[in-house]
Design a protein around this motif. Structure first.
Motif, PDB file in Angstrom:
ATOM      1  N   THR A 168       4.241  20.961   3.291  1.00  0.00           N
ATOM      2  CA  THR A 168       5.458  21.561   2.736  1.00  0.00           C
ATOM      3  C   THR A 168       5.789  20.990   1.363  1.00  0.00           C
ATOM      4  N   VAL A 169       5.742  19.675   1.234  1.00  0.00           N
ATOM      5  CA  VAL A 169       6.068  19.044  -0.050  1.00  0.00           C
ATOM      6  C   VAL A 169       5.018  19.410  -1.101  1.00  0.00           C
ATOM      7  N   ARG A 170       3.753  19.409  -0.729  1.00  0.00           N
ATOM      8  CA  ARG A 170       2.703  19.782  -1.695  1.00  0.00           C
ATOM      9  C   ARG A 170       2.861  21.223  -2.159  1.00  0.00           C
TER      10      ARG A 170
ATOM     11  N   CYS B 120      11.364  12.589  -1.293  1.00  0.00           N
ATOM     12  CA  CYS B 120      10.953  13.832  -0.617  1.00  0.00           C
ATOM     13  C   CYS B 120      10.116  13.576   0.635  1.00  0.00           C
ATOM     14  N   MET B 121       9.875  12.303   0.946  1.00  0.00           N
ATOM     15  CA  MET B 121       9.149  11.893   2.157  1.00  0.00           C
ATOM     16  C   MET B 121       7.650  12.174   2.102  1.00  0.00           C
ATOM     17  N   LEU B 122       7.111  12.415   0.900  1.00  0.00           N
ATOM     18  CA  LEU B 122       5.669  12.627   0.788  1.00  0.00           C
ATOM     19  C   LEU B 122       4.913  11.306   0.895  1.00  0.00           C
TER      20      LEU B 122
ATOM     21  N   ARG C 171       0.838  -1.194   0.000  1.00  0.00           N
ATOM     22  CA  ARG C 171       0.000   0.000   0.000  1.00  0.00           C
ATOM     23  C   ARG C 171       0.876   1.248   0.000  1.00  0.00           C
ATOM     24  N   ILE C 172       0.450   2.264  -0.733  1.00  0.00           N
ATOM     25  CA  ILE C 172       1.135   3.556  -0.778  1.00  0.00           C
ATOM     26  C   ILE C 172       0.269   4.545   0.000  1.00  0.00           C
ATOM     27  N   ARG C 173       0.899   5.250   0.932  1.00  0.00           N
ATOM     28  CA  ARG C 173       0.141   6.236   1.719  1.00  0.00           C
ATOM     29  C   ARG C 173       0.962   7.512   1.859  1.00  0.00           C
ATOM     30  N   LEU C 174       0.279   8.573   2.260  1.00  0.00           N
ATOM     31  CA  LEU C 174       0.965   9.840   2.534  1.00  0.00           C
ATOM     32  C   LEU C 174       1.721   9.744   3.853  1.00  0.00           C
ATOM     33  N   ASN C 175       2.731  10.560   3.986  1.00  0.00           N
ATOM     34  CA  ASN C 175       3.464  10.691   5.245  1.00  0.00           C
ATOM     35  C   ASN C 175       2.455  11.034   6.343  1.00  0.00           C
ATOM     36  N   GLU C 176       2.645  10.471   7.520  1.00  0.00           N
ATOM     37  CA  GLU C 176       1.714  10.716   8.622  1.00  0.00           C
ATOM     38  C   GLU C 176       1.871  12.100   9.245  1.00  0.00           C
ATOM     39  N   ASP C 177       2.939  12.812   8.900  1.00  0.00           N
ATOM     40  CA  ASP C 177       3.183  14.156   9.437  1.00  0.00           C
ATOM     41  C   ASP C 177       2.544  15.195   8.502  1.00  0.00           C
ATOM     42  N   PRO C 178       1.461  15.840   8.937  1.00  0.00           N
ATOM     43  CA  PRO C 178       0.765  16.792   8.057  1.00  0.00           C
ATOM     44  C   PRO C 178       1.631  17.979   7.635  1.00  0.00           C
TER      45      PRO C 178
END
Length: 66
Positions: A15-17, A59-61, A3-10
């Motif tokens: 910042t990356v977005r 980029c840790m996204l 599974r691919i998910r977003l980083n848990e740190d909003p």
């Protein structure tokens, strides 16, 4: 495939977005603006395809789970 998910740190996601918006969708962590670095980048697509890989994209996204 895991599974691919977003980083848990909003804050990281925000910042990356923002960086992606500023670069037209290219990885904000890279200097070059080539198709190889268009999000989701070629490096992470290869890591996604590897059944043994678990971890973050450059980029840790995104995070790929096994």
């Amino acid at each position: 495939m895991g599974r691919i998910r977003l980083n848990e740190d909003p804050e990281v996601v925000k910042t990356v977005r923002e960086g992606l918006a500023a670069t037209g969708g290219y990885c904000p962590c890279r200097v070059e603006r080539t198709e190889e670095y268009k999000c989701i980048c070629q490096e992470f697509r290869k890591q996604i395809a590897d059944p043994d890989f678990e971890g973050y994209c450059h980029c840790m996204l995104y995070y790929k789970e096994k």
